[in-house]
Design a protein around this motif. Structure first.
Motif, PDB file in Angstrom:
ATOM      1  N   ARG A 217      33.363 -28.154  62.459  1.00 32.43           N
ATOM      2  CA  ARG A 217      33.078 -28.062  61.030  1.00 32.43           C
ATOM      3  C   ARG A 217      31.782 -28.802  60.718  1.00 32.43           C
ATOM      4  O   ARG A 217      31.475 -29.814  61.343  1.00 32.43           O
ATOM      5  N   ASP A 238      20.880 -21.170  49.890  1.00 36.23           N
ATOM      6  CA  ASP A 238      21.906 -20.712  50.825  1.00 36.23           C
ATOM      7  C   ASP A 238      22.217 -19.239  50.550  1.00 36.23           C
ATOM      8  O   ASP A 238      23.313 -18.874  50.132  1.00 36.23           O
ATOM      9  N   GLU A 242      26.742 -19.396  53.714  1.00 31.35           N
ATOM     10  CA  GLU A 242      27.463 -20.046  54.805  1.00 31.35           C
ATOM     11  C   GLU A 242      28.235 -21.274  54.316  1.00 31.35           C
ATOM     12  O   GLU A 242      29.270 -21.617  54.876  1.00 31.35           O
ATOM     13  N   LEU A 243      27.717 -21.952  53.303  1.00 31.99           N
ATOM     14  CA  LEU A 243      28.382 -23.138  52.764  1.00 31.99           C
ATOM     15  C   LEU A 243      28.864 -22.817  51.345  1.00 31.99           C
ATOM     16  O   LEU A 243      28.121 -22.939  50.378  1.00 31.99           O
ATOM     17  N   LYS A 244      30.139 -22.422  51.229  1.00 31.44           N
ATOM     18  CA  LYS A 244      30.683 -21.982  49.949  1.00 31.44           C
ATOM     19  C   LYS A 244      31.190 -23.144  49.102  1.00 31.44           C
ATOM     20  O   LYS A 244      31.375 -23.001  47.894  1.00 31.44           O
ATOM     21  N   GLU A 257      32.038 -25.623  54.196  1.00 34.14           N
ATOM     22  CA  GLU A 257      32.351 -24.210  54.372  1.00 34.14           C
ATOM     23  C   GLU A 257      33.292 -23.697  53.291  1.00 34.14           C
ATOM     24  O   GLU A 257      33.240 -22.522  52.930  1.00 34.14           O
ATOM     25  N   THR A 258      34.167 -24.556  52.780  1.00 36.87           N
ATOM     26  CA  THR A 258      35.089 -24.151  51.716  1.00 36.87           C
ATOM     27  C   THR A 258      35.061 -25.187  50.596  1.00 36.87           C
ATOM     28  O   THR A 258      34.679 -26.343  50.811  1.00 36.87           O
TER      29      THR A 258
END
Length: 569
Positions: A217, A238, A242-244, A257-258
Motif C-alpha cells: 500500500r 492525479d 490512482e489515489l482515490k 488508494e481508498t
C-alpha cells in the motif's frame, strides 16, 4: 525598524517572520563610507532545534569569501552595520559570514529567490504519515537556508537544471523539471492549478500489503496552504485516479488508494513517534533536501507473508531481517552529498579493523579503492560463499575447484585468500602513464608480506597455466605490507608514504579518510582530458563542471555509515 543594520540572525528561523530588503538602484551600490543595505523585520522568535542549519557544514565562509560578483561589491565590501565583536564567540563567526554571503549571492548577484523563503521550519511529512510505514521518502523544498542556497547554486551549473532553477519559487522549478518528462503535466498550468495550494514538502510512505494481496500500500503526504483549492488541484494532477482517498491532517493532504485508508492514516499514530525511525533519522543528522528511511526486515517479512518470493529469494531476504537504513541528500557550495546509515544484520565489524590507506597514496593518484577487514569477512562467510558459488558452476561443485587449486598449485582456500586480503587492501591508479600501454597501477596489501608473496607466485602460475595473459608484476615487501605494481618505480612510490591526504580535493571528497573502513576516490579533473574530446556543447560544459567523486564507509559493530560526495568546479 527600517534603516537599522542587519543583525546576524540565522535565516531559517520561524517561517512566519517576514524580512524585506531594499537594494539600491544601479549606480548607487554602497561602497566604503556609504550607507549599508537596510532591512525591516519583526522581532526574532525562538529557533526550534529542527530548524538549526547543518552545523558541520559551515561552507559559506569558505565558498563566498573570495568570490566577488561582477558589477557588485564583494561581501567584504558590504557594510553589515554594527561593528564586529572584538572576540569571535563559538558559533557566531561563521553565522555572520553566512548572513553576509547570502546577501551578496541572493541580492547582489541578481536574486535566486526571496529571503522570506529561507525558513526551514514547520511540520515534516513524517509527522502526519502513519506509524507502521515500512519505507519512506521525503522531499523538502524548504530546508535550512544553507541547503537552499547551495542547491540553487549547484543547479545553475548544469544545462538540464539551469533554466528551471531561476526566479523565486523552487516549487515551480521542480514542477517545470517534472513537466519536461511527463506529457500529462503539459496540460497543467502551474500558476492557476498548483501554486495557490501547494506547500513545500512531500512525503511518500509504503505499508505492508493487505491480507490476501502481494501489492504494498502507498500513502502520500503533500503539504498544502489551502485545503479547498488543494482538493481540486490534487484531482487534476492525479488524472489516472490512482489515489482515490483524500483527507487532511495539520497542513498536509493525505492521499491513499481508498477514502477509508486516507481517513485512517489521518488519525493514526505518526511515523515520527516510532522509536526506531526517530533514532535512525537522528543518527543521519541534517535531513537536507531529500531524506529516506526503510526497515528491510519489515519489507522482507511482508514479502514472504504475501507469498511474493521464491524459495531462493526467501533465503536472501533472511539475510536482511533486522536491517534498517536511513539517509539524506544534502548540498554544499562545492558538492552534493548522499549520506546515510544502516543498522542490524548478521555481519559485524571486525574488532580493531585497520582504516583506509588512501591518504598515504602518491599525490598523482587519479583513482583508488581501499577496503579493510575483507580477510576476516571472507573467513566468516566462507560457508555461505561456497554454497552460493555451487549454483553458478554449471553442474560442477565449487569444492572441486577448491580441491584442484590445492592439489595442482598448493593453494589452500580460504586460508590463503584470507592471508592475501589481510587487514586492508588498497588499489591505486596513477595519473602518469594513463595514455601508455600499461598504466601505473598497483596494490598495497596489509598482511604478512613473506606469506603473501608466496601466495601471489602460486596464483601467477595458475593464471599462466589457464592461458590468460598477465603482465609481469613487481613485488616489494615492506613493514607489514606487500606492494604489487606494474613497475618497480611505482611499487617504490606505493611503499613510501605519499601526500594525497594533503590535497584539498581529496579531503573534501573523503573527510576523515583514515578512519574509513572502505573508501573510493576518483579525481575527474585529472582524467577529463581523456573523455572531453568526445563531447561537445552543453555535454562538454556539464562534464567540465564535475570535479571529483568520493565514497567512504565506516562500520562499528552492526552500524555502517556512508557518504557519497560529488564535487563540482
Amino acid at each position: 525598524m527600517a534603516g537599522q543594520p542587519l543583525p546576524p540572525y540565522p535565516f531559517n528561523q520561524d517561517p512566519d517572520r517576514t524580512v524585506s530588503y531594499r537594494q539600491p538602484s544601479p549606480g548607487s551600490v554602497p561602497g566604503p563610507g556609504t550607507q549599508p543595505y537596510t532591512y525591516a523585520a519583526q522581532p526574532p522568535v525562538a529557533q526550534s532545534p529542527a530548524a538549526q542549519p547543518y552545523a558541520q557544514q559551515p561552507y559559506a565562509e569558505q565558498q563566498y569569501a573570495q568570490q566577488p560578483y561582477t558589477g557588485q561589491p564583494s561581501w567584504q565590501q558590504v557594510q553589515i552595520g554594527a561593528p564586529q565583536p572584538p572576540a569571535r564567540k563559538r558559533g557566531r563567526g561563521w553565522l555572520t559570514a553566512i548572513v553576509a554571503a547570502v546577501i551578496v549571492a541572493l541580492i547582489g548577484g541578481g536574486g535566486v529567490y526571496a529571503m522570506t523563503m529561507l525558513s526551514g521550519g514547520g511540520a515534516q511529512p513524517e509527522d502526519v504519515l502513519p506509524s507502521g510505514t515500512m519505507a519512506y521518502v521525503r522531499l523538502d523544498l524548504d530546508p535550512a537556508a544553507n541547503q537552499k542556497v547551495a542547491l540553487f547554486q549547484l543547479a545553475r551549473k548544469f544545462s538540464a537544471t539551469r533554466g528551471a532553477f531561476t526566479g523565486d519559487d523552487p516549487r515551480k522549478a521542480l514542477f517545470e523539471l517534472l513537466r519536461q518528462g511527463d506529457g500529462d503535466l503539459a496540460k497543467i498550468d502551474y500558476a492557476r492549478d498548483v501554486a495557490p495550494w501547494l506547500g513545500d514538502r512531500v512525503g511518500l510512505g509504503v505499508l505492508a500489503p493487505k491480507a490476501g494481496s502481494s501489492t504494498p500500500r502507498v500513502v502520500a503526504a503533500v503539504q498544502v496552504t489551502d485545503q479547498e483549492q488543494a482538493r481540486a488541484g490534487v484531482r487534476k494532477l492525479d488524472a489516472d485516479g490512482e489515489l482515490k482517498g483524500l483527507a487532511f491532517r495539520e497542513d498536509y493532504a493525505i492521499l491513499a488508494e481508498t477514502q477509508a485508508e486516507a481517513d485512517a492514516y489521518a488519525k493514526a499514530e505518526p511515523l515520527s513517534r516510532d522509536a526506531d525511525f526517530a533514532a535512525d533519522l537522528k543518527a543521519v543528522g541534517e535531513p537536507g533536501v531529500l531524506s529516506f528511511w526503510g526497515d528491510a526486515g519489515k519489507i522482507a517479512k511482508a514479502a514472504q507473508a504475501a507469498g511474493a518470493t521464491s524459495a531462493a529469494e526467501a533465503g536472501t531476504l533472511d539475510m536482511v531481517k533486522g536491517v534498517r537504513f536511513a539517509g539524506a541528500l544534502r548540498f554544499d557550495g562545492e558538492y552534493a552529498e548522499l549520506t546515510g546509515i544502516s543498522r542490524g544484520g548478521a555481519v559485524q565489524a571486525a574488532a580493531g579493523a585497520e582504516g583506509a590507506r588512501l591518504s598515504r597514496l602518491p599525490a598523482t593518484t587519479v583513482g583508488a579503492l581501499s577496503v579493510s577487514g575483507l580477510g576476516g569477512l571472507l573467513a566468516d562467510q566462507w560457508p555461505q560463499i561456497t554454497a552460493a558459488a555451487d549454483g553458478t558452476m554449471g553442474g560442477r561443485s565449487f569444492s572441486d575447484f577448491v580441491d584442484l587449486a590445492r592439489q595442482s598449485y598448493g593453494l589452500s582456500l580460504p586460508e590463503d585468500l584470507v592471508t592475501l586480503l589481510g587487514g586492508n587492501i588498497t588499489l591505486a591508479v596513477d595519473e602518469r602513464g594513463l595514455d601508455g600501454a600499461v598504466p601505473n597501477a598497483g596494490a598495497v596489501l596489509s598482511t604478512d608480506p613473506a606469506k603473501a608473496q608466496e601466495i601471489v607466485t602460486k596464483i601467477e602460475k595458475f593464471v599462466a597455466d589457464s592461458g590468460a595473459g598477465a603482465p609481469q608484476l613487481t613485488k616489494v615487501a615492506a613493514d607489514g605490507r606487500l606492494i604489487i605494481a606494474a613497475s618497480q618505480q611505482y611499487a617504490d612510490e606505493l611503499a613510501a608514504d605519499g601526500t594525497l591526504g594533503g590535497s584539498e580535493t581529496f579531503t573534501t571528497a573523503i573527510p576523515d579518510a583514515d578512519s574509513a573502513t572502505a573508501a573510493l576516490y576518483v579525481d575527474l579533473d585529472k582524467i577529463e582530458k581523456y573523455y572531453l574530446n568526445g563531447l561537445r556543447g552543453e555535454e562538454r560544459a556539464n562534464a567540465q563542471a564535475l570535479r571529483a567523486i568520493g565514497l567512504s564507509a565506516r562500520r562499528s559493530g552492526d552500524v555502517t555509515s556512508f557518504s557519497l560526495r560529488v564535487l563540482f568546479n
